[in-house]
Design an enzyme around this catalytic site. Structure first.
Site, PDB file in Angstrom:
ATOM      1  CB  ILE A  11      -1.000  -0.023   1.192  1.00 40.34           C
ATOM      2  CG1 ILE A  11      -2.166   0.946   0.940  1.00 40.34           C
ATOM      3  CG2 ILE A  11      -0.312   0.283   2.507  1.00 40.34           C
ATOM      4  CD1 ILE A  11      -3.336   0.757   1.885  1.00 40.34           C
ATOM      5  CG  ASP A  34       1.118   1.684  12.489  1.00 37.62           C
ATOM      6  OD1 ASP A  34       1.351   2.754  11.912  1.00 37.62           O
ATOM      7  OD2 ASP A  34       0.835   1.592  13.699  1.00 37.62           O
TER       8      ASP A  34
HETATM    9  N1  AR6 Z   1       0.696  -3.080   2.279  1.00 40.95           N
HETATM   10  C1  AR6 Z   1      -0.544  -3.633   2.349  1.00 40.95           C
HETATM   11  N2  AR6 Z   1      -0.913  -4.471   3.335  1.00 40.95           N
HETATM   12  C2  AR6 Z   1       0.005  -4.775   4.276  1.00 40.95           C
HETATM   13  C3  AR6 Z   1       1.316  -4.227   4.277  1.00 40.95           C
HETATM   14  C4  AR6 Z   1       1.647  -3.344   3.215  1.00 40.95           C
HETATM   15  N3  AR6 Z   1       2.850  -2.782   3.122  1.00 40.95           N
HETATM   16  N4  AR6 Z   1       1.991  -4.733   5.350  1.00 40.95           N
HETATM   17  C5  AR6 Z   1       1.152  -5.564   5.995  1.00 40.95           C
HETATM   18  N5  AR6 Z   1      -0.047  -5.597   5.344  1.00 40.95           N
HETATM   19  P1  AR6 Z   1      -1.553  -5.588  10.481  1.00 40.95           P
HETATM   20  P2  AR6 Z   1      -3.869  -5.104  12.299  1.00 40.95           P
HETATM   21  C6  AR6 Z   1      -1.279  -6.357   5.664  1.00 40.95           C
HETATM   22  O1  AR6 Z   1      -0.983  -6.544  11.452  1.00 40.95           O
HETATM   23  O2  AR6 Z   1      -4.214  -6.545  12.313  1.00 40.95           O
HETATM   24  C7  AR6 Z   1       0.453  -2.741  14.132  1.00 40.95           C
HETATM   25  O3  AR6 Z   1       1.533  -3.015  14.956  1.00 40.95           O
HETATM   26  C8  AR6 Z   1      -1.138  -7.606   6.484  1.00 40.95           C
HETATM   27  O4  AR6 Z   1      -0.662  -8.686   5.654  1.00 40.95           O
HETATM   28  O5  AR6 Z   1      -0.647  -4.577   9.865  1.00 40.95           O
HETATM   29  O6  AR6 Z   1      -4.971  -4.089  12.113  1.00 40.95           O
HETATM   30  C9  AR6 Z   1      -0.368  -1.534  14.588  1.00 40.95           C
HETATM   31  O7  AR6 Z   1       0.447  -0.555  15.194  1.00 40.95           O
HETATM   32  C10 AR6 Z   1      -2.586  -7.807   6.903  1.00 40.95           C
HETATM   33  O8  AR6 Z   1      -3.318  -8.427   5.828  1.00 40.95           O
HETATM   34  O9  AR6 Z   1      -2.768  -4.709  11.170  1.00 40.95           O
HETATM   35  C11 AR6 Z   1      -1.325  -2.144  15.544  1.00 40.95           C
HETATM   36  O10 AR6 Z   1      -0.746  -2.292  16.841  1.00 40.95           O
HETATM   37  C12 AR6 Z   1      -3.108  -6.380   7.068  1.00 40.95           C
HETATM   38  O11 AR6 Z   1      -2.125  -5.539   6.448  1.00 40.95           O
HETATM   39  C13 AR6 Z   1      -1.599  -3.517  14.971  1.00 40.95           C
HETATM   40  O12 AR6 Z   1      -0.455  -3.847  14.179  1.00 40.95           O
HETATM   41  C14 AR6 Z   1      -3.300  -5.917   8.502  1.00 40.95           C
HETATM   42  O13 AR6 Z   1      -2.274  -6.448   9.341  1.00 40.95           O
HETATM   43  C15 AR6 Z   1      -2.805  -3.507  14.048  1.00 40.95           C
HETATM   44  O14 AR6 Z   1      -3.094  -4.816  13.648  1.00 40.95           O
END
Ligand code: AR6
Length: 168
Positions: A11, A34
């Site tokens: 993203i 994030d």
């Molecule tokens: N582009 C698109 N999607 C992504 C990317 C990227 N670069 N990187 C990861 N994903 P998560 P949550 C996907 O864990 O469950 C953080 O520490 C990933 O594969 O990022 O809402 C925050 O600070 C998954 O499908 O978010 C919070 O503490 C999706 O993004 C916590 O994690 C969401 O995974 C939030 O957890």
């Protein structure tokens, strides 16, 4: 109505008016998407986030995109999945609705979402995809939205759910 398409990408590379960050309630940065957004946007993002003073689960706050191709970042903390009886679906829906509201207020036409809550926060993928896609499709504003999936299983589930919804 908003239009939505499902794509597989990082993203942080998407050129849209707004990308959405799956944040935490402290807006202090973290892992997953994030972490990737903070690395790509540069250190000014951390300073801007700290000035916002946190964000309740399901709500959404805005910063500039800094070094990202996106103009703004909409930060929304998703619900942490427990067993589904702690208002997780309602809160996840609120993340999408409130993020889309911030996009409209900030004169955006194009928005990219990650799959909120389905990583570290453990929300089961299929119900999360159903909420994401139905909520975006029902949102009454002229927005072009991309659901941006990074990993293969996430992309596969979102594509399947998208196909089910558009066949109806
Ligand atoms: N582009 C698109 N999607 C992504 C990317 C990227 N670069 N990187 C990861 N994903 P998560 P949550 C996907 O864990 O469950 C953080 O520490 C990933 O594969 O990022 O809402 C925050 O600070 C998954 O499908 O978010 C919070 O503490 C999706 O993004 C916590 O994690 C969401 O995974 C939030 O957890």
């Amino acid at each position: 109505m908003a239009t939505v398409q499902v794509v597989q990408a990082d993203i942080t590379t998407i050129r849209v008016d707004a990308i959405v960050n799956a944040a935490n309630t402290g807006l202090v940065g973290g892992g997953g998407v994030d972490g990737a957004i903070h690395r790509a946007a540069g250190p000014q993002l951390d300073i801007a986030c700290r000035r916002l003073g946190g964000c309740p689960t399901g709500e959404a706050k805005v910063t500039p995109g800094f070094e990202l191709p996106a103009r703004i970042i909409i930060h929304t903390p998703g619900p942490i999945w427990r067993d589904g009886s702690f208002e997780e679906p309602k809160l996840l829906r609120a993340c999408y609705v409130n993020s889309l509201k911030r996009a409209v207020e900030n004169h955006c036409q194009t928005v990219a979402f990650p799959s909120i809550s389905t990583g570290v926060y453990g929300y089961p993928l299929k119900p999360a995809a159903e909420i994401a896609l139905t909520t975006i499709r029902a949102f009454d504003a002229p927005l072009d939205v991309q659901m941006v999936c990074l990993d293969d299983p996430t992309y596969a589930v979102y594509r399947d759910v998208f196909a089910e919804l558009t066949a109806k």
